[in-house]
Design a protein around this motif. Structure first.
Motif, PDB file in Angstrom:
ATOM      1  N   ALA A  96       0.821  -1.215   0.000  1.00 58.59           N
ATOM      2  CA  ALA A  96       0.000   0.000   0.000  1.00 58.59           C
ATOM      3  C   ALA A  96       0.853   1.261   0.000  1.00 58.59           C
ATOM      4  O   ALA A  96       0.627   2.181  -0.795  1.00 58.59           O
ATOM      5  CB  ALA A  96      -0.940  -0.016   1.203  1.00 58.59           C
ATOM      6  N   VAL A  97       1.835   1.313   0.879  1.00 60.05           N
ATOM      7  CA  VAL A  97       2.621   2.544   0.967  1.00 60.05           C
ATOM      8  C   VAL A  97       3.572   2.692  -0.224  1.00 60.05           C
ATOM      9  O   VAL A  97       4.008   3.805  -0.530  1.00 60.05           O
ATOM     10  CB  VAL A  97       3.402   2.623   2.289  1.00 60.05           C
ATOM     11  CG1 VAL A  97       2.465   2.678   3.471  1.00 60.05           C
ATOM     12  CG2 VAL A  97       4.377   1.472   2.438  1.00 60.05           C
ATOM     13  N   ALA A  98       3.882   1.588  -0.915  1.00 56.89           N
ATOM     14  CA  ALA A  98       4.685   1.714  -2.135  1.00 56.89           C
ATOM     15  C   ALA A  98       3.957   2.563  -3.170  1.00 56.89           C
ATOM     16  O   ALA A  98       4.576   3.323  -3.923  1.00 56.89           O
ATOM     17  CB  ALA A  98       4.992   0.331  -2.703  1.00 56.89           C
ATOM     18  N   VAL A  99       2.645   2.470  -3.186  1.00 60.18           N
ATOM     19  CA  VAL A  99       1.851   3.255  -4.123  1.00 60.18           C
ATOM     20  C   VAL A  99       1.944   4.747  -3.811  1.00 60.18           C
ATOM     21  O   VAL A  99       1.792   5.592  -4.703  1.00 60.18           O
ATOM     22  CB  VAL A  99       0.380   2.784  -4.088  1.00 60.18           C
ATOM     23  CG1 VAL A  99      -0.520   3.684  -4.935  1.00 60.18           C
ATOM     24  CG2 VAL A  99       0.283   1.344  -4.558  1.00 60.18           C
ATOM     25  N   ALA A 100       2.217   5.081  -2.564  1.00 60.73           N
ATOM     26  CA  ALA A 100       2.305   6.490  -2.180  1.00 60.73           C
ATOM     27  C   ALA A 100       3.495   7.195  -2.828  1.00 60.73           C
ATOM     28  O   ALA A 100       3.490   8.423  -2.936  1.00 60.73           O
ATOM     29  CB  ALA A 100       2.389   6.628  -0.659  1.00 60.73           C
ATOM     30  N   VAL A 101       4.508   6.438  -3.254  1.00 63.48           N
ATOM     31  CA  VAL A 101       5.661   7.078  -3.895  1.00 63.48           C
ATOM     32  C   VAL A 101       5.251   7.727  -5.220  1.00 63.48           C
ATOM     33  O   VAL A 101       5.407   8.948  -5.395  1.00 63.48           O
ATOM     34  CB  VAL A 101       6.812   6.072  -4.096  1.00 63.48           C
ATOM     35  CG1 VAL A 101       7.951   6.708  -4.879  1.00 63.48           C
ATOM     36  CG2 VAL A 101       7.314   5.564  -2.743  1.00 63.48           C
ATOM     37  N   PRO A 102       4.705   6.965  -6.196  1.00 63.08           N
ATOM     38  CA  PRO A 102       4.246   7.641  -7.419  1.00 63.08           C
ATOM     39  C   PRO A 102       3.071   8.575  -7.169  1.00 63.08           C
ATOM     40  O   PRO A 102       2.915   9.584  -7.873  1.00 63.08           O
ATOM     41  CB  PRO A 102       3.856   6.478  -8.343  1.00 63.08           C
ATOM     42  CG  PRO A 102       3.588   5.325  -7.443  1.00 63.08           C
ATOM     43  CD  PRO A 102       4.545   5.500  -6.297  1.00 63.08           C
ATOM     44  N   ALA A 103       2.241   8.259  -6.168  1.00 61.79           N
ATOM     45  CA  ALA A 103       1.100   9.131  -5.883  1.00 61.79           C
ATOM     46  C   ALA A 103       1.564  10.511  -5.449  1.00 61.79           C
ATOM     47  O   ALA A 103       1.020  11.537  -5.892  1.00 61.79           O
ATOM     48  CB  ALA A 103       0.215   8.504  -4.804  1.00 61.79           C
TER      49      ALA A 103
END
Length: 417
Positions: A276-283
């Protein structure tokens, strides 16, 4: 000497050299601050992410996790309120180093397993970790061109989800394989090494420090008065309170929720969290690009507030019978909203700050975030104790974010924005 990036209009040799130096300094500062933000976040989130193992080993109430988070928030509040003068006096890079060393101490103390040292460690670590963002904002605000500031700040803030992602994978594995005490000591060592690694950059980037800067409680009052007096900064304070509070619920309780509430094992819960938090990088980069190019930052923050509320509701209704991939999708949405807004808000605060006072103004705004990180986990813990479930706590956090989002959109509509 680090120079602010400025538009190159000439073709002379000196102008090209100055332009090249400015770009190099910006990229170097951005890289260094992103790395330290990653390790600061790794250290801050380790205890909540392995809380299930600690709770099982020590036989304590899971609601104490909220108390631990709240103590760190109190310490962070004190740091962000008073860090402006420290940054000006000693330099942003030096204060970042001091903060990482304090974080290392704060992680090592609880390894004894004695509950009072958990409280002391939370306080010392909170004092140190909280200096990271004001220091980096002071440095990057000085070096970044205003037009690109939302993107630059968002890239730097990818260190938060990167740190959470690393913590979500590494901390549970360490806790399972070598024990939670050793896990804390390993992460403490990484925090200390980060402080040492930043030393070669101090002479380059702390050139604007003012050794004679006074350290007075009056400065704190002045900073708070400034952010509350200006309507735009006051709106950022309220958003910071609500958004940081909800993020604290996600980072502090979501893994515990998966393990204790939904029956996941610790490693599977950590993997869901890390994805989940990996998605926050491109987000974060995407939101920063939108704020720099297409959407007004205040409007984007309002829309993200509504998205956070939706995410919190979905998290509250996860059922143990749901497949793991569906729970992961909910976590991803939660992360893409509640863990991905920082760069946009911090760049807006930097834009609204008086000249030369970015660090102090950012610290004052961040203090409201620390207040949210104190209040909402305590409300969550109270709801957990009263109801025996996790849903109510997430719904309360979502309500705060929804109020900020709807209020912001109402202001935008009223102004025709």
């Amino acid at each position: 000497m680090a120079r602010p990036l400025r538009r190159w209009r000439g073709k002379g040799k000196n102008e090209r050299r100055h332009w090249s130096d400015a770009i190099f300094n910006l990229y170097l500062a951005l890289g260094a601050m992103t790395v330290q933000q990653t390790f600061a976040t790794l250290g801050r989130s380790t205890v909540p992410l392995i809380a299930a193992a600690i709770v099982a080993d020590l036989g304590v109430d899971p609601a104490l996790v909220g108390v631990y988070v709240a103590i760190g928030a109190v310490a962070g509040f004190l740091t962000t309120m008073g860090c402006g003068g420290l940054i000006l006096r000693y330099g942003a890079m030096r204060m970042t180093q001091v903060g990482m060393l304090a974080l290392a101490v704060g992680l090592a103390l609880p390894a004894s397993g004695w509950l009072p040292l958990f409280a002391l460690g939370a306080f010392v670590g909170g004092l140190g970790q909280a200096i990271s963002t004001p220091s980096s904002s002071h440095l990057l605000g000085r070096l970044s061109p205003p037009r690109l500031a939302p993107l630059v700040f968002s890239i730097k803030q990818t260190g938060v989800p990167a740190g959470l992602m690393v913590a979500g994978v590494v901390a549970p594995v360490l806790a399972t394989d070598v024990g939670w005490r050793t896990a804390l000591l390993v992460i403490a060592g990484l925090s200390a090494l980060t402080a040492v690694a930043l030393q070669p950059l101090r002479a380059r980037f702390d050139v604007d420090r003012v050794p004679g800067t006074s350290l007075s409680p009056a400065d704190i009052r002045a900073n708070v008065a400034l952010v509350l007096r200006e309507p735009a900064l006051r709106a950022m304070c309220l958003a910071m309170f609500s958004f940081v509070g909800l993020q604290s619920l996600f980072t502090g309780f979501f893994v515990l929720y998966l393990v204790r509430g939904l029956g996941y094992d610790l490693e599977r819960a950590g993997l869901v969290f890390a994805i989940a938090v990996a998605v926050a990088v491109p987000a974060r980069i995407g939101w920063g690009w939108l704020a720099a190019r297409l959407v007004r930052p205040a409007t984007l923050l309002s829309l993200l507030g509504v998205g956070m509320a939706v995410s919190a509701v979905l998290a509250a209704i996860i059922d143990p019978a749901w497949p793991t991939w569906l729970a992961t999708l909910v976590a991803i949405l939660f992360s893409a909203t509640a863990v991905s807004w920082h760069g946009v808000l911090l760049a807006e605060v930097a834009r609204l700050s008086p000249a030369g006072r970015i660090g102090a103004t950012t610290g004052a705004v961040l203090a409201f975030g620390d207040a949210g990180a104190l209040a909402l986990p305590l409300l969550f813990s109270a709801a957990l104790t009263l109801t025996g479930g996790y849903a109510t706590g997430f719904l309360v956090g979502g309500a705060f974010a929804l109020a900020i989002g709807l209020a912001g959109l109402w202001r935008r509509i009223g102004r025709g924005a």
